[in-house]
Design a protein around this motif. Structure first.
Motif, PDB file in Angstrom:
ATOM      1  N   ASP A   1       0.868  -1.180   0.000  1.00 53.73           N
ATOM      2  CA  ASP A   1       0.000   0.000   0.000  1.00 53.73           C
ATOM      3  C   ASP A   1       0.905   1.230   0.000  1.00 53.73           C
ATOM      4  O   ASP A   1       1.416   1.641   1.041  1.00 53.73           O
TER       5      ASP A   1
ATOM      6  N   ASN B   1      -8.920   5.270   2.167  1.00 51.60           N
ATOM      7  CA  ASN B   1      -8.132   4.120   1.725  1.00 51.60           C
ATOM      8  C   ASN B   1      -6.620   4.380   1.752  1.00 51.60           C
ATOM      9  O   ASN B   1      -5.837   3.509   1.414  1.00 51.60           O
ATOM     10  N   TYR B   2      -6.195   5.565   2.183  1.00 48.12           N
ATOM     11  CA  TYR B   2      -4.770   5.890   2.281  1.00 48.12           C
ATOM     12  C   TYR B   2      -4.252   5.823   3.720  1.00 48.12           C
ATOM     13  O   TYR B   2      -3.094   6.104   3.967  1.00 48.12           O
TER      14      TYR B   2
END
Length: 182
Positions: free
Chosen positions: A118, A137-138
């Motif tokens: 990620d 989502n970060y």
């Protein structure tokens, strides 16, 4: 004295021939750089598995056969780039390169949060904007700040034995390379 003059003359002629040969070979080799090989694999913002039998075969000729390799090209003028893949494999490493093939950043599953791939690659101003309004989502992503415009990410996943091949292939197939905000 004549022999010395003859040796110097032969040396200069030989050096001239080598110089001319190198100048004529530059276009052949400059078009075969890593950027060109990854470009042949497919369009930007898609993770492409680099197959030893495909266009990138020459670049992978000396690569460790126990690693599967994938690549994604990007342009930070379009916004930041988010690379992620769920799941775990025995080992993965990711490197960010500029268009000239210079390594800008590297990390592995051992330095990533929870061993999950990620990563967000962004220019300094894009990173400031992202931190002002962080997408959900970060939240576990590793942030890479760079001044490059165009670049590529190379993902290498280790296959310790044949029983892991399917897991590693799923990990690479699930990998996403998406342009983000900013």
């Amino acid at each position: 004295m004549a022999r010395l003059l003859y040796a110097v003359l032969v040396g200069l002629v030989g050096a001239g021939i080598v110089h001319i040969a190198i100048v004529f070979l530059i276009p052949f080799y400059s078009e075969r750089d890593s950027w060109a090989l990854v470009s042949e694999a497919g369009p930007p913002y898609l993770v492409h598995r680099l197959d030893r039998a495909g266009p990138a075969g020459k670049a992978l000729a000396n690569a460790d056969p126990m690693f599967e390799v994938a690549a994604c090209r990007f342009d930070l003028e379009d916004g930041s780039v988010h690379l992620f893949s769920p799941g775990h494999v025995p080992y993965w490493s990711l490197s960010v390169f500029d268009r000239r093939g210079q390594n800008v950043f590297s990390l592995s599953e051992r330095t990533a949060t929870g061993g999950i791939l990620d990563v967000v690659v962004a220019k300094p101003l894009q990173l400031i904007e992202l931190r002002k309004a962080m997408p959900a989502n970060y939240e576990n992503a590793v942030f890479v700040e760079t001044d490059i415009s165009e670049g590529m990410v190379i993902l290498r996943s280790f296959v310790p034995d044949p029983s892991w091949r399917q897991t590693v292939e799923r990990h690479i197939s699930a990998a996403r390379c998406e342009t983000g905000a900013g």
